[in-house]
Design a protein around this motif. Structure first.
Motif, PDB file in Angstrom:
ATOM      1  N   VAL A 121       0.873  -1.174   0.000  1.00  0.00           N
ATOM      2  CA  VAL A 121       0.000   0.000   0.000  1.00  0.00           C
ATOM      3  C   VAL A 121       0.911   1.224   0.000  1.00  0.00           C
ATOM      4  O   VAL A 121       1.206   1.805   1.037  1.00  0.00           O
ATOM      5  N   HIS A 149      -0.850   5.410   0.385  1.00  0.00           N
ATOM      6  CA  HIS A 149      -1.240   6.116   1.611  1.00  0.00           C
ATOM      7  C   HIS A 149      -0.825   5.313   2.826  1.00  0.00           C
ATOM      8  O   HIS A 149      -0.562   4.115   2.729  1.00  0.00           O
ATOM      9  N   ASP A 176      -1.360  -1.677  -4.493  1.00  0.00           N
ATOM     10  CA  ASP A 176      -2.680  -1.147  -4.159  1.00  0.00           C
ATOM     11  C   ASP A 176      -2.874   0.259  -4.754  1.00  0.00           C
ATOM     12  O   ASP A 176      -1.957   1.080  -4.694  1.00  0.00           O
ATOM     13  N   GLU A 223      -2.885  -2.520  -9.321  1.00  0.00           N
ATOM     14  CA  GLU A 223      -4.341  -2.343  -9.267  1.00  0.00           C
ATOM     15  C   GLU A 223      -4.634  -1.002  -9.920  1.00  0.00           C
ATOM     16  O   GLU A 223      -4.426   0.059  -9.322  1.00  0.00           O
ATOM     17  N   ARG A 237     -18.176  -4.621   1.289  1.00  0.00           N
ATOM     18  CA  ARG A 237     -17.330  -5.678   0.738  1.00  0.00           C
ATOM     19  C   ARG A 237     -17.273  -6.921   1.631  1.00  0.00           C
ATOM     20  O   ARG A 237     -16.517  -7.842   1.365  1.00  0.00           O
ATOM     21  N   ARG A 276     -15.746 -11.556   1.757  1.00  0.00           N
ATOM     22  CA  ARG A 276     -14.599 -11.710   2.653  1.00  0.00           C
ATOM     23  C   ARG A 276     -14.874 -12.694   3.786  1.00  0.00           C
ATOM     24  O   ARG A 276     -14.145 -12.727   4.772  1.00  0.00           O
TER      25      ARG A 276
HETATM   26  C1  GLC Z   1      -7.656  -1.010  -2.897  1.00  0.00           C
HETATM   27  C2  GLC Z   1      -7.912  -2.259  -2.086  1.00  0.00           C
HETATM   28  C3  GLC Z   1      -9.044  -2.011  -1.171  1.00  0.00           C
HETATM   29  C4  GLC Z   1      -8.670  -0.882  -0.230  1.00  0.00           C
HETATM   30  C5  GLC Z   1      -8.261   0.358  -1.018  1.00  0.00           C
HETATM   31  C6  GLC Z   1      -7.560   1.361  -0.134  1.00  0.00           C
HETATM   32  O1  GLC Z   1      -8.688  -0.736  -3.763  1.00  0.00           O
HETATM   33  O2  GLC Z   1      -8.125  -3.349  -2.941  1.00  0.00           O
HETATM   34  O3  GLC Z   1      -9.417  -3.140  -0.429  1.00  0.00           O
HETATM   35  O4  GLC Z   1      -9.746  -0.569   0.596  1.00  0.00           O
HETATM   36  O5  GLC Z   1      -7.379   0.064  -2.054  1.00  0.00           O
HETATM   37  O6  GLC Z   1      -6.302   0.897   0.230  1.00  0.00           O
END
Ligand code: GLC
Length: 573
Positions: free
Chosen positions: A117, A120, A219, A284, A423, A427
């Protein structure tokens, strides 16, 4: 025999990540080994033999790094808001458990992919706490802070839109400025225009690569950079677009910025510092194909792969599937390669879009594992885990609260159309057996999300016993794919539809090197009727079928496919 068909010539042998099959684990929901109702890293270790036996080669694990999961669910994103990128959240295990997991995966000759990630952090990350403490704190510029609109400063600095709707700007009283968050308010964006941020995050990537991580899922990577002057989003003629233009407002000031695309090349150079074995990244990127291609780079010097989400809502219809394959063939020719994705931790489960039908899901698996591309399987897809209709009051997803203005009846209607805002439904805990808590957690334990009711029939133990199950279908196709160079590395040609009956889609995967020539025919019946037709050629060997007792070869060169049957044939010439 086929085991020996190893491609000798390294010039023709693609890197491992182009041939692999990826399985995504949402760690909170895989297996709980300490009885707290939440899955953990030891749970993943305990199930590695299961995954190996299924035929999986690469495992992508959603984030398990330190994140503020002590807070109420509506205030954190279950790992997608990190407070320490170099440590494990205690509820999942420790760094030692993680080292063990990496080792155990490698010992089984499998690969491990982390979910990074980079865009952020959590609002509770020390960097952000420092950053928000005063305007002249050294970390101030690690995030994106601006005055509100003049006069008065009580309005967001510009008209941008967050990925999840609404303004991405959030007012912080202490320093009387606004910070930027492309996703939820507690996920402030790092400022990639600051070289220290870039350095820190590239070092982080190296840190994990040195630990032996084989790849990264990136991400919301398309949100990394924003317009430097924070200019307003301009108008566009488009009501909506795949590049996330919404209501005539262009997204180009804060998504898919050219500097983000440049930075992806830097990331590529960083991972390419590690050769033995090579590593990869999959982005992504919710965007149109032309935009996605920019990330991959004209010379394939950007991200190695991008998820392609067009398949998520693919209708099970020969023409439509053929069209999508042809589109991918046209847009992602060698050295590029498409990806085949039917679900993930944000998406409505595919089998529920297929009305729970096992036969259709088998055909879907056959398509995913035989078309040219890297398949991404989401945990539970192999046993037909369904989308759960989780009560909104029990939602564990912060997005539910972000959209709390949507009345609950509207959620139910959306659900009926195979979509969901919350979501949680995709899950729910993995279904290992038919005991209480589905073998995910000990009986009597309250699991973090409820178990999907159909677990009694749809579970691993039951399907392992049934050779005609969806599980065994996945297993057969994964095994054939792995053994057959044409399936994991060959090119693809669609058989012209006029040569086949209506509702049958056929394609040929071919592979040639100095040692061998291989033509593999894939025939998929997209109908609920048995179809008989003259075989495109007679000398075939059946490699596998979605149907356990398949008998496609009839008399006089006729071929027969049962409803929703998909077969893989080897041409024996
Ligand atoms: C992406 C992830 C998602 C998350 C978002 C913020 O879309 O797949 O689950 O909430 O980023 O990090």
């Amino acid at each position: 025999m086929q085991e020996k068909m190893i491609i000798q010539n390294s010039n023709t042998s693609p890197p491992w990540w182009k041939k692999t099959t990826v399985y995504q684990i949402y760690p909170r929901s895989f297996l709980d080994t300490n009885g707290n109702g939440i899955g953990d890293l030891n749970g993943i270790i305990a199930k590695l033999d299961y995954l190996k036996d299924l035929g999986i080669e690469t495992i992508w694990i959603s984030p398990f790094f330190k994140s503020p999961t002590w807070k109420p669910y509506k205030e954190h994103d279950c790992g997608y808001d990190i407070i320490n990128y170099r440590d494990v959240n205690p509820e999942y295990g420790s760094l030692e458990t993680l080292d063990m997991l990496i080792k155990e995966i490698h010992d089984r000759d499998m690969k491990i992919v982390f979910d990074m990630v980079l865009n952020h952090t959590s609002i509770d990350h020390e960097w952000f706490k420092e950053s928000r403490s005063s305007r002249d704190n050294p970390k101030r510029d690690w995030y994106i802070w601006r005055d509100g609109k003049k006069p008065g400063g009580k309005k967001p600095p510009n008209n941008w839109r967050a990925v999840i709707s609404g303004s991405p700007w959030h007012y912080d009283k202490k320093t009387d400025q606004w910070y930027y968050a492309a996703f939820l308010n507690f996920q402030p964006d790092l400022n990639y225009r600051n070289p220290d941020v870039q350095q820190e995050m590239l070092d982080l990537v190296r840190f994990w690569l040195k630990k032996g991580v084989d790849g990264f899922r990136l991400d919301i990577i398309n949100a990394l950079f924003e317009d430097e002057a924070l200019r307003d989003s301009p108008l566009t003629f488009k009501l909506f677009s795949e590049d996330m233009d919404v209501f005539f407002k262009s997204s180009r000031m804060n998504l898919n910025h050219p500097d983000t695309i440049e930075f992806c090349k830097k990331l590529r150079k960083t991972i390419d510092e590690f050769h033995d074995p090579s590593r990869f990244m999959v982005g992504e990127i919710m965007a149109s194909i032309p935009t996605i291609k920019k990330y991959l780079g004209k010379n394939a010097d950007g991200l190695n792969l991008s998820f392609l989400f067009k398949s998520l809502n693919l209708t099970m219809n020969a023409k439509k599937v053929s069209k999508l394959i042809q589109l991918y063939e046209k847009k992602f020719p060698e050295p590029f390669i498409p990806t085949w994705v039917f679900g993930n931790h944000d998406m409505f489960r595919r089998i529920s879009k297929l009305k729970g039908r096992m036969a259709k899901s088998k055909l879907n698996a056959a398509l995913q594992l035989t078309a040219r591309g890297v398949p991404f399987i989401y945990y539970g897809e192999e046993i037909g885990m369904e989308q759960a209709d989780v009560n909104l009051k029990e939602s564990r997803d912060p997005l539910t609260y972000h959209f709390s203005w949507i009345p609950s009846f509207a959620h139910s209607i959306i659900h009926k159309f195979g979509q969901s805002i919350a979501r949680d439904g995709c899950r729910t805990p993995m279904q290992w057996d038919d005991t209480e808590n589905a073998g995910f957690s000990l009986p009597g334990v309250k699991t973090w999300l409820p178990i999907t009711p159909s677990y009694k029939e749809r579970n691993v133990a039951a399907q392992e016993k049934d050779p005609d199950s969806l599980f065994h279908c996945y297993k057969r196709f994964l095994s054939i794919r792995k053994k057959t160079p044409a399936l994991h590395s060959g090119n693809l040609k669609i058989i012209p539809s006029k040569e086949l009956p209506k509702n049958i889609l056929g394609y040929i995967r071919s592979f040639t090197d100095q040692k061998q020539e291989q033509d593999i025919y894939v025939l998929l019946n997209f109908s609920n009727k048995t179809i008989r037709f003259m075989a495109p050629r007679t000398n075939f060997e059946l490699l596998t079928s979605t149907a356990f007792n398949s008998n496609p070869f009839q008399q006089n060169g006729e071929m027969m496919l049962t409803p929703w049957e998909g077969i893989v044939l080897k041409s024996t010439r």
